[in-house]
Write a protein that holds these residues in place. Sequence first.
Motif, short mmCIF file in Angstrom:
data_model
loop_
_atom_site.label_atom_id
_atom_site.label_comp_id
_atom_site.label_asym_id
_atom_site.label_seq_id
_atom_site.Cartn_x
_atom_site.Cartn_y
_atom_site.Cartn_z
N ASN A 10 0.86 -1.19 0.00
CA ASN A 10 0.00 0.00 0.00
C ASN A 10 0.90 1.25 0.00
N ILE A 12 -0.18 4.42 -0.68
CA ILE A 12 -0.93 5.67 -0.43
C ILE A 12 -0.36 6.45 0.75
N PRO A 13 -0.04 5.84 1.89
CA PRO A 13 0.57 6.63 2.98
C PRO A 13 1.92 7.24 2.57
N VAL A 15 2.80 8.20 -0.47
CA VAL A 15 2.50 9.33 -1.35
C VAL A 15 2.02 10.53 -0.54
N ASP A 16 1.20 10.30 0.47
CA ASP A 16 0.72 11.39 1.33
C ASP A 16 1.89 12.09 2.03
#
Length: 127
Positions: A10, A12-13, A15-16
């Motif tokens: 994953n 997404i974290p 990229v954040d």
Amino acid sequence: MEEKGFDYINVIPLVDVMLVLLTIVLTTSTFIAAGMISVSLPKASHSQENVTRRSIITIDQQGVIHFNSNVVALEELGRRIRDIDKNTPILVRADRDVRFQVFVDVLDLLNGEGLQRVAIQTEKRGG
């Protein structure tokens, strides 16, 4: 019971976090770039703050003239000033220890070109 391995990661974290870091770097670099030429401004009892100007002339402690962060000679400054509109706001930033004659030469040049909106940046006097 057998545990199932990861089929994917994953991101997404990640990229954040990277977007937040990018935002911090871009914001910080904007503030650093705004004050690239170090000048100790003279102090005055009344000072204009948050004045937005389109053209900035800076005279550093050695008397070197910068026009919008580019080093120019007095003659080159005259040529560049002729090319701009006479109502363009000009902000003059001069180091407090600069030779007065250099400062007067720049102001005389601005006056001779008929510029109407010239301001001198100072710092507010403390106390």
